[in-house]
Design an enzyme around this catalytic site. Structure first.
Site, PDB file in Angstrom:
ATOM      1  N   PRO A   2      70.818  41.398   0.682  1.00 48.06           N
ATOM      2  CA  PRO A   2      70.123  42.247   0.784  1.00 48.06           C
ATOM      3  C   PRO A   2      70.955  43.846   0.453  1.00 48.06           C
ATOM      4  CG  PRO A   2      70.206  41.603   2.876  1.00 48.06           C
ATOM      5  CD  PRO A   2      71.492  40.917   1.984  1.00 48.06           C
ATOM      6  N   GLU A   3      71.241  44.234  -0.816  1.00 50.48           N
ATOM      7  CA  GLU A   3      71.270  45.619  -0.846  1.00 50.48           C
ATOM      8  C   GLU A   3      70.114  46.273  -1.202  1.00 50.48           C
ATOM      9  OE1 GLU A   3      75.170  46.723  -2.608  1.00 50.48           O
ATOM     10  OE2 GLU A   3      75.736  44.997  -1.777  1.00 50.48           O
ATOM     11  N   LYS A  52      67.431  50.509   2.080  1.00 48.22           N
ATOM     12  CA  LYS A  52      67.449  49.086   2.340  1.00 48.22           C
ATOM     13  C   LYS A  52      66.118  48.690   3.473  1.00 48.22           C
ATOM     14  CE  LYS A  52      72.499  48.619   2.015  1.00 48.22           C
ATOM     15  NZ  LYS A  52      73.603  48.677   2.999  1.00 48.22           N
ATOM     16  N   ARG A 119      65.762  60.141   7.765  1.00 52.79           N
ATOM     17  CA  ARG A 119      66.947  60.304   8.136  1.00 52.79           C
ATOM     18  C   ARG A 119      68.153  59.627   7.131  1.00 52.79           C
ATOM     19  NH1 ARG A 119      64.780  58.697  13.337  1.00 52.79           N
ATOM     20  NH2 ARG A 119      65.176  56.489  12.995  1.00 52.79           N
ATOM     21  N   ASN A 160      77.878  46.766   0.203  1.00 48.52           N
ATOM     22  CA  ASN A 160      79.313  46.437   0.002  1.00 48.52           C
ATOM     23  C   ASN A 160      79.639  45.957  -1.205  1.00 48.52           C
ATOM     24  OD1 ASN A 160      81.923  46.640   1.161  1.00 48.52           O
ATOM     25  ND2 ASN A 160      81.848  44.219   2.124  1.00 48.52           N
ATOM     26  N   ARG A 256      84.376  46.394   7.744  1.00 49.85           N
ATOM     27  CA  ARG A 256      83.532  45.647   6.348  1.00 49.85           C
ATOM     28  C   ARG A 256      84.675  45.412   5.299  1.00 49.85           C
ATOM     29  NH1 ARG A 256      78.543  46.520   5.848  1.00 49.85           N
ATOM     30  NH2 ARG A 256      78.175  44.998   4.378  1.00 49.85           N
TER      31      ARG A 256
END
Length: 268
Positions: A2-3, A52, A119, A160, A256
DNA sequence: CGAGCATGGTGAC
DNA sequence: TCACCCTGCTCGA
């Protein structure tokens, strides 16, 4: 999986399959059971994605907010038996959407949804997004560009894989402070993310080797990554760079994995 | 068959 | 900065 491109694709698929209909709603796993009961039989208006985050709008000001997190996924296909831990199922007589392992799945309202969106930084998959907001923001950030690219409050939807790939494609050292990059470079980062993520949404996978400059143009054949897309550096630790042959490096950055080519992207 | 890991984020310190 | 959450896949015993 999931990006951001996954969520945008999912939103379109959900709207297409269930928009304007009254799908059966259930929570076989039980952790969304009370909410599912409340929503069952109401009209699903549409689904949308920002970064996301996935939002499914129902009648009566009800919104289901879903965040897949690292391991969550939603599978849409022909109705079949429930397999594994299904947090949420939307189903017509023929199609079912099964949500498994999400970081979050909550029933909320339009105001709260709007507050969450407020946000987030601009989303490359939002045609109305304003990249100038990004340019203004990053001018003041000393953190490494690689860290900033994953900050959803700066830029929404990048994960990522896209982080590693876009930095490679622009030949940038991942540890360069965000503010040290010229505005033109940030603009180029934005433009490339718009291109790559739109392609990712269209294809349903991340493919960063083909779209902008072909591998032929860069003098090397394409390589297919284990994860189904063609990539330059993501998860290619110690394999030769597709452009210069230098072994790809990996290190931990803020918890990460970071992948890069030390030759094509400067030292370190 | 168990351990470790993964494209993410939160909350405690 | 770290432990932790959630599922499913791969890898080594």
């Amino acid at each position: 999986m999931p990006e951001g491109h996954v969520l945008h694709r999912l939103a379109d698929e959900l709207t297409c399959a269930f928009g304007g209909r009254r799908p059966r709603i259930s929570s076989p796993q039980g952790r969304f059971a009370a909410e599912a009961l409340l929503l069952d039989g109401t009209t699903l208006r549409q689904a949308s994605a920002v970064g996301k985050h996935l939002f499914i709008d129902f009648e009566d000001e009800r919104v289901v907010h879903i965040h897949l997190g690292l391991i969550g996924r939603m599978a849409i296909g022909p109705v079949g038996p429930v397999v594994g831990q299904v947090r949420l199922r939307l189903a017509t007589d023929t199609i079912a959407a099964d949500l498994r392992g999400p970081q979050g799945c909550r029933l909320t309202d339009p105001d709260h949804a709007a507050a969450m969106v407020a946000r987030l930084g601009p989303d490359p998959l939002d045609p109305a997004a304003d990249p100038d907001i990004l340019l203004d923001h990053v001018r003041r950030l000393r953190r490494p560009v690689a860290t900033v690219l994953l900050d959803q409050g700066v830029l929404a939807g990048v994960g990522n894989v896209y982080r590693a790939e876009v930095l490679f494609r622009l030949g940038l050292d991942p540890l360069t402070p965000a503010a040290a990059l010229p505005a033109d470079t940030w603009r180029a980062l934005w433009d490339d993310l718009v291109l790559l993520m739109a392609e990712g949404k269209r294809l349903g996978r991340i493919d960063t080797v083909r779209p902008a400059h072909t591998p032929e143009a860069m003098g090397r054949p394409p390589r297919v990554d284990d994860h189904g897309g063609e990539v330059y550096v993501y998860r290619r630790t110690d394999q030769p760079c597709l452009v210069c042959g230098t072994p790809i490096r990996r290190r931990d950055l803020a918890g990460r994995n970071l992948y890069w080519c030390p030759t094509c992207q400067g030292g370190r």
